[in-house]
Write an enzyme that holds these catalytic residues in place. Sequence first.
Site, PDB file in Angstrom:
ATOM      1  N   SER A 109       0.881  -1.349  -0.022  1.00 54.56           N
ATOM      2  CA  SER A 109      -0.033  -0.189   0.161  1.00 54.56           C
ATOM      3  C   SER A 109       0.939   1.245   0.166  1.00 54.56           C
ATOM      4  O   SER A 109       0.498   2.160  -0.564  1.00 54.56           O
ATOM      5  CB  SER A 109      -1.072  -0.058   1.149  1.00 54.56           C
ATOM      6  N   ASP A 120       1.306  -0.306   8.149  1.00 58.51           N
ATOM      7  CA  ASP A 120       2.637  -0.520   7.942  1.00 58.51           C
ATOM      8  C   ASP A 120       3.245  -0.539   6.877  1.00 58.51           C
ATOM      9  O   ASP A 120       2.431   0.013   5.918  1.00 58.51           O
ATOM     10  CB  ASP A 120       2.827  -1.965   8.610  1.00 58.51           C
ATOM     11  N   ASP A 175       7.355  -4.182   8.001  1.00 57.33           N
ATOM     12  CA  ASP A 175       7.536  -5.562   7.406  1.00 57.33           C
ATOM     13  C   ASP A 175       8.809  -5.562   6.491  1.00 57.33           C
ATOM     14  O   ASP A 175       8.720  -5.281   5.291  1.00 57.33           O
ATOM     15  CB  ASP A 175       6.508  -6.079   6.873  1.00 57.33           C
ATOM     16  N   LYS A 236     -10.707  -0.625  -0.518  1.00 61.63           N
ATOM     17  CA  LYS A 236      -9.898  -1.300   0.773  1.00 61.63           C
ATOM     18  C   LYS A 236     -10.791  -1.014   2.096  1.00 61.63           C
ATOM     19  O   LYS A 236     -10.919  -1.844   2.697  1.00 61.63           O
ATOM     20  CB  LYS A 236      -8.404  -0.922   0.899  1.00 61.63           C
ATOM     21  N   TYR A 245     -11.500  -8.331   4.147  1.00 65.24           N
ATOM     22  CA  TYR A 245     -10.269  -7.891   3.944  1.00 65.24           C
ATOM     23  C   TYR A 245      -9.110  -8.690   4.775  1.00 65.24           C
ATOM     24  O   TYR A 245      -8.830  -8.470   5.787  1.00 65.24           O
ATOM     25  CB  TYR A 245      -9.886  -6.552   4.122  1.00 65.24           C
TER      26      TYR A 245
END
Length: 748
Positions: A109, A120, A175, A236, A245
């Site tokens: 994203s 994140d 991440d 989203k 989702y």
Amino acid sequence: MVRSDGFNSLPTPSPPPAEQKQPPKQWGVTRPLSHAGPSEADIQRTRDLEKFLVASGLYESAEEAAKREEVLDRLKQIVKDWVKELTRLRGYTDQMVEDANALIFTFGSYRLGVHGPGADIDTLCIGPKYVSREEDFFYVLHNILAEIEEVTELQPVPDAHVPVMKFKFDGISIDLLYASISLLVVPDDLDISNISVLEDIDEPTVRSLNGCRVADQILKLVPNIENFRTTLRCLKFWAKRRGVYSNVTGFLGGVNWALLVARLCQFYPNANPSMLVSRFFRVYTLWRWPNPVMLCEIEDDELGFSIWDPRKNPWDRNHLMPIITPAYPCMNSSYNVSASTLRVMMEQFQFGREICEDIELNKAQWSTLFEPYLFFESYKNYLQVDIIAADLDDLRAWRGWVESRLRQLTLMIERDTCGKLQCHPYPHDYVDSSKHCAHCAFFMGLQRKQGEVIQEGQQFDIRQTVDEFRHQINSYIYWKPGMEIYVSHVRRKQLPPYVFPEGHKRSRHIRLMSQQQVDKVSSDGSDACRSDSAERVIKRKKQVDLPELEERREKRQSISPQKQGLSPENICSRVAGGLTECSSAMSGTMKEVAATNESCTLMDGRAPEAVSFNSRHVCTGSSMRMLQLVDRDKELPDDSKTSNQEKHCAENSDTCCNSSSSNSSYGSSSYSGLEVNKNGSLLDDSYKAGAPLLLDNGCNKESSVLGDALLELEPHAALAMMLKSGDGVGSEPVQENVMSRLSLTSTA
């Protein structure tokens, strides 16, 4: 005249080449469905939509954006220093140490530009070939990060499908993946989209690189990036509000939604966000799965990596909702989708389509589309999965492992009941704030498959299924004492208060169906279903005679396992010392359920039963309970005007027959008419070697079905029988006695 003729003679060859260049510039593998642009009403609706998204807090502040950039700069310097130090320690020359380099790329994203506050950042570190993932990344770099004060919640996951290190850097969630490419020195201007970066690397490294390569390709393949971003941000948000989702649970994750929206933008290259949102639901309710969604042609390469190709790979034939990544090696990004989760998503797509039609007619506002899904009012039976650990750090790891396996529980229940028991895993966990131990709970809605002719009192025995799930959970290699799991069957009125936003259950209005409504509900189903449904509703209005009640009770007792008391003491013989309070809390919870069960008498005089398992110490024999789904008095909305949410709840009733209109919400996709081999995989001519690979909207034949030039997505000829059957998703014919472990009993 000469000058004019000469001037006119020069441009004459130019227009044809300009027109000839148009076909190569088309977006996607097929021509657009419509080139229409927005009207004044569409422009106003887009303004309203953007205002709603801003008011909903989907955009981060300038301060948070600057902080993210600062964190990424810090991370880039850390990995560069890490590689230089490793280069020096391994005895390379001073020049090599000076040239040693590592790069940080973003994807997901953040790379697509649709992240929100608190989201994140998916990052990829690319290093030289002598810096390994197993030792250098997960050990050396891990220790470096652990010593940095701003780094918290550091959690390495080396055994994941895509190995990752999760942590927070100054409050920003990161991440971090790692890829070691076949270069001694990583250049600063490395082109990650070049296929040469895939040479001489292993499969985990390819998967790590794929996220960045896919994100870059998506942005190259959409006609208008800003319209794509606004539409994706909107959808989203909608998917999270409607509970669909989550890739790990079997729904769709960020990259899946991005690919679906990108394909839609290719279909409507001139549409604005309000048009795209409306057409998203219109297109994907008509989509004939398992036709794949593709942004470009699937390319094979001499590098030899496996690509998605159901003609060659038998496992690819079982994918229900293929959404193919656009970068080599092309993969199905939605392989986690099951028949149950596909059913739920198609229902939600239909919900979105109806709301958008009302918005276009000025009968509804955008806020109506984003009403939260009332999961705990949509089913009458649930599985509750309680997770316990010794502390919050252990719970974080244990929760992630259990959540990643919940999809397997859904698949196993589908398998062992031949698809007759449908599951709806909800991708959110809940915490009881009144308990003082590290724990959380997941829930799954359960219902019989709509349209099935069900005998009264028919039961599903899923004890062995849950036991198999428990053994999978036990395979967690990082298990620690105190990590426990309990699985129990609860009914809607037994749900714990902490799952409701206000801390208590909503009041429900109960009414009886008139005979006219019975006829209306049953008119769309088969004759057997129609008569059975009407008969059951009429029977519920009458009081059951005592002799008949006693006869049913005797029959039920003769075929059901004996009941024993349910408590953690019967399940678990020993608990870690630090979990005494938590075990007592769980015991109290189970006793509350048992007390409720005893006070709740069904039509046949028998109380509901619960299934509970402990991950390490499991009771055996008759103490393992059988999940029992028995038809109950239906709880229906009031006769007054009902909301769209209540309509959806009514559709989830486990005694209603599936109507033809609900079938149409799935398009015509099903596996009816296909041959099923011994392994359960689907066989079709289109999957035979040498057959042409399917395109997402078929090939030649197109027919207009909507006034705005949306064309029905015609299937490939080889899949015509499969996709035009009209039986709905998950309606594949299942041979009897396929699953020997399935226990179906009738107590009528």
